[in-house]
Structure formats: C-alpha cells, structure tokens
Write an enzyme that holds these catalytic residues in place. Structure first.
Site, short mmCIF file in Angstrom:
data_model
loop_
_atom_site.label_atom_id
_atom_site.label_comp_id
_atom_site.label_asym_id
_atom_site.label_seq_id
_atom_site.Cartn_x
_atom_site.Cartn_y
_atom_site.Cartn_z
N ASP A 9 2.30 1.23 3.59
CA ASP A 9 3.73 1.47 3.53
C ASP A 9 4.13 1.61 2.06
O ASP A 9 3.90 0.71 1.26
CB ASP A 9 4.45 0.27 4.16
N ASP A 104 6.57 8.03 4.53
CA ASP A 104 6.08 7.01 3.60
C ASP A 104 5.17 5.96 4.25
O ASP A 104 4.95 4.90 3.67
CB ASP A 104 7.26 6.32 2.90
N GLU A 105 4.65 6.24 5.43
CA GLU A 105 3.78 5.26 6.09
C GLU A 105 2.61 5.94 6.77
O GLU A 105 2.75 7.03 7.30
CB GLU A 105 4.55 4.50 7.19
#
Length: 424
Positions: A9, A104-105
């Site tokens: 993350d 973003d993960e």
DNA sequence: TCTGGGGTCCTAGGACCC
DNA sequence: TCTGGGGTCCTAGGACCC
C-alpha cells in the site's frame, strides 16, 4: 500448502508523488485536492497531524493552509498514473502472482517463499520500491487478503514496524484483532459499523468470533467471507487478470455552473470520448448508453433538477462519433432551460468483447472496419502525443466549463518534460 | 465562488414461464 | 372444496472499495 498474501500500500500516494519531484517538501505538510479543487483527497503525515481531514472541502481550509504553510496541489492524474505503473513494474520483479488492486495498492502471492524468509523478503520489496520510485509503502502479510490488509494497517500506523508487518508469525493475533476497530476491517463500511456496534461488536476479534448464521443473515455472504478470512480461511482469491469493466463511466463536475445546452453538449463530447477510449482499450463495445445531468444540490436556494435517460444501440459500438450522437440526443431530451447545472456524464453498460458484437439484420453493411481503423489511429496519436491532441470539434474551443485546477504541478513524467532523477 | 470520480457485488421483489 | 410452485431474468437500490 497454505497461502500467504502481501498487501503493498503506497503511503499517502498522491502526496508522495508530488513530493518525489520536489524534495524540498520532505517533512512538510502537503495535500492534494480532488477534481475541481473541491476537497482533500490525499495528505502527507504532517498534514494529517494538523488535523486536516480526508474529504474536507478545500474552501473551508484556506486559512489553515496559509497559517500552517501547507503546500496544496490540484490532482494530476497523469502523474499519479505514471508513478503507479513504475511501482507496479517494480513489484512484478518479486513475484509473478500479483493483483493490481487500485492505483496505489497491490496484492502479491508469496506462496513460494519459505515462511521463515517471508518477512525479510518483504522488507527487501519495500526498500526496492523506495529506491527505484521514491514512493514509501507499507506492506502487510497474512494468510488471507483480509488479514494482509489488516497487517498493512498495523505496519502503516506503527513506525516501529519499519513499514512491514507479518501477521502470520505473530504469537498474539487475538490481541492484535482486539485492538483493531471493526470499521478498519476491509469490507466493513460505515453502515455495517453502526449495525455491528448495536449488537456489541466493536472490534475485529469480536467480528471474527461472531456466529456464522447470524453473520450470513445480517451481512450476507459478503460478510461471511470477511469473517472466514479473519479466521485465516482464504475465500477471496487473487485476481491476476484484470477483468474487463462491466460499466464505464465518465463524468465531471463543472468549474462553474453551466446553463446552456450547447455547453453541456461540449462537455458531453469530452466525456463520451474518454469513455469510448476506455472501451476500446479493453477491446470491447457497449450496447447501452446512459446520460445524466444534475444541478448543485449544495445550493439550497437554487432550483434543483436531476434526470437521466438511456438508449439501447442498434448494434454495440465503441465508435466515438456514433456514441456522441446518441448522447447528444439524450441530452436534448433531458435538458430543461432555467437551471444552473453542476455536472453531467455518460455511463456505458452491457459491454461485450469487440469480436462478439451481434450485428443486427436491420443495420446492413454497418461500416465497422473503416470506423475501427479511424479510432485506432486517433487512439495511437493521443497515446503518443497526449490526450486531446486529436479531439472532436463538438468538444469546443473555449471550454469554459472545464474543471478548476489552479494549483497543478508540472507534468513531470509526460511527453515533453524530462524525468528527474530520484536520489537513492 | 467553493463539497470527487470512478467502480464492484449482493439482495429483494416482480414478471414471466411451464 | 379447492386457489401450485420452482426456475430464471430483470431492475432498483444498498453497501462496499479506493
């Protein structure tokens, strides 16, 4: 062989992206605003420490920004998209089994790594991403995706973890789950939180230990899956192949109120163009097109109107000019003069693969081939030279309705600018 | 002046069929 | 007197995610 998942993350992703290209901002409060500079969508740790809340309207914070020397950016999605690709490419070096979960993960499968080496391996991943991209990440490891998510939260919130937390080799998992509010469990949103608390379930551990039948009844099968995952039984698999989208939406709030149909049509042309590009990028076509428009619901003293309309295409299509025609027709039906519109958009559904388009007997000699060649050319030019290099005349020249982006950072990573070197 | 933009999955209930 | 029932499809709405 039991499963092991890692969730990577990116910390404060948009704010971190801006900081990579302006190292003077290191250690300082940074926020990124949503489209139209409307509200806060990302905050550096320093900004969080000032009490700036996620989703807070920017206009209410101007004083605080000034007083605390907060650097404020309009969102710059081409920059974030580009940085995201770099992070994901870095992660791919470490495992073939990976699911890009959001900008973003990413979830990684670590099933090949000996259990005693997992934590070190993950630390190496974290260091490499930081060195190659400049983006700090938190990584959680667990037997299920839900536990990996929980572990990443622990990694992010406790600096002493060094950004990595492995829940699989932790002796006191009960205590960890005791200390985790139930709302922090992946898949438990605000409604479920309120409901669960009414029944005395306040922590992740209490949810894990709830009765299956009761959970199934009140939280449906989705809730039951969460409970199983908290117990270490993997129910949510890694999705390595991104599934083609079943619905594609493109819409935007306007930078200022829009009153005229002509301007709504300009905006609609842009939205349909974006949506059709996405459609073609996944090699599919849409059968149904929805259009909606609405006024500003926050302006209680102004007359309100919102409506939507749908059309079924004779033949599924991804041909921009055709989709624009239908969207404009619907807009003409929906439009009522005398309102100040805030937003309009298009939503494409009933999406089918390009090669499965059902031709209609009523539409003989449908000009597929030529259309798709033209679209391919347009997409190629725009990919190479930047969105909107080639665009439709009906998008307009002045485009007064476009969103406000008053604090945009330079487009560091796109065609015309040099890519700065990131220090290790 | 000013409050984001995408997506997914699940369920309930009605229509319709045999 | 008696008033089926199961399967499937569709839609609207709710809840969640980032």
């Amino acid at each position: 062989m039991s499963k092991v998942f890692a969730l990577v993350d990116c910390n404060n992703f948009y704010a971190s992206c801006e900081r990579v290209f302006d190292p003077r901002l290191e250690g300082k409060p940074v926020v990124v605003l949503s489209n139209n500079d409307g509200c806060v969508v990302a905050r550096s740790n320093e900004a969080k420490a000032l009490g700036i809340k996620m989703g807070a309207p920017a206009f209410q914070l101007e004083d605080s920004f000034k007083k605390n020397n907060v650097t404020v950016f309009s969102s710059n999605y081409s920059l974030y998209g580009d940085m995201s690709e770099r992070v994901m490419e870095t992660l791919e070096q470490f495992t073939p089994d990976m699911e890009v979960y959001s900008i973003d993960e990413a979830f990684l499968s670590l099933k090949g790594i000996p259990p005693s080496e997992v934590t070190d391996y993950v630390r190496r991943i974290r260091a490499t991403v930081c060195r190659w991209t400049g983006i700090p990440v938190s990584i959680g490891v667990g037997q299920t995706k839900t536990l990996a998510k929980a572990a990443s939260k622990i990694a992010k919130n406790n600096p002493r973890t060094g950004g990595v937390f492995n829940i699989t080799d932790h002796p006191e998992i009960d205590t960890l789950l005791d200390n985790m509010p139930v709302a922090d469990v992946w898949g438990i949103g605000p409604r479920h939180e309120i409901f669960l608390k009414r029944f005395g379930i306040h922590t992740a551990r209490q949810l894990r230990d709830a009765h299956d039948i009761w959970v199934r009844k009140h939280l449906t099968v989705a809730g039951l899956r969460i409970v199983f995952e908290l117990r270490g039984v993997s129910c949510i698999p890694l999705e390595e192949m991104p599934m083609p989208k079943k619905g594609i939406m493109s819409s935007r709030s306007f930078g200022r109120p829009v009153e005229y149909l002509s301007e709504l049509k300009e905006a609609m042309t842009t939205f349909v163009s974006r949506a059709a590009e996405k459609l073609r990028a996944q090699r599919s076509a849409a059968h149904i097109l929805h259009v909606f428009l609405l006024t500003n619901r926050f302006k209680e003293d102004e007359p309100q109107y919102s409506n939507s309309a749908t059309t079924v295409l004779p033949v599924s299509s991804s041909y921009t000019p055709e989709l624009i025609r239908y969207a404009h027709t619907l807009l003409e039906i929906l439009y009522k003069p005398g309102y100040r519109y805030k937003k309009t958009g298009v939503f494409l559904t009933e999406i089918v693969p390009e090669n499965e388009i059902q031709t209609s007997l009523l539409v003989p000699g449908y000009p597929y081939k030529r259309n798709s060649e033209v679209m391919e050319l347009v997409d190629r030019i725009n990919a190479r030279w930047g969105t909107d290099t080639v665009r439709y005349a009906s998008e307009g020249i002045q485009r007064k309705w476009t969103m406000r982006r008053e604090r945009l950072s330079p487009h560091y990573t796109t065609v015309w600018s040099e890519i700065p070197v990131v220090k290790a």
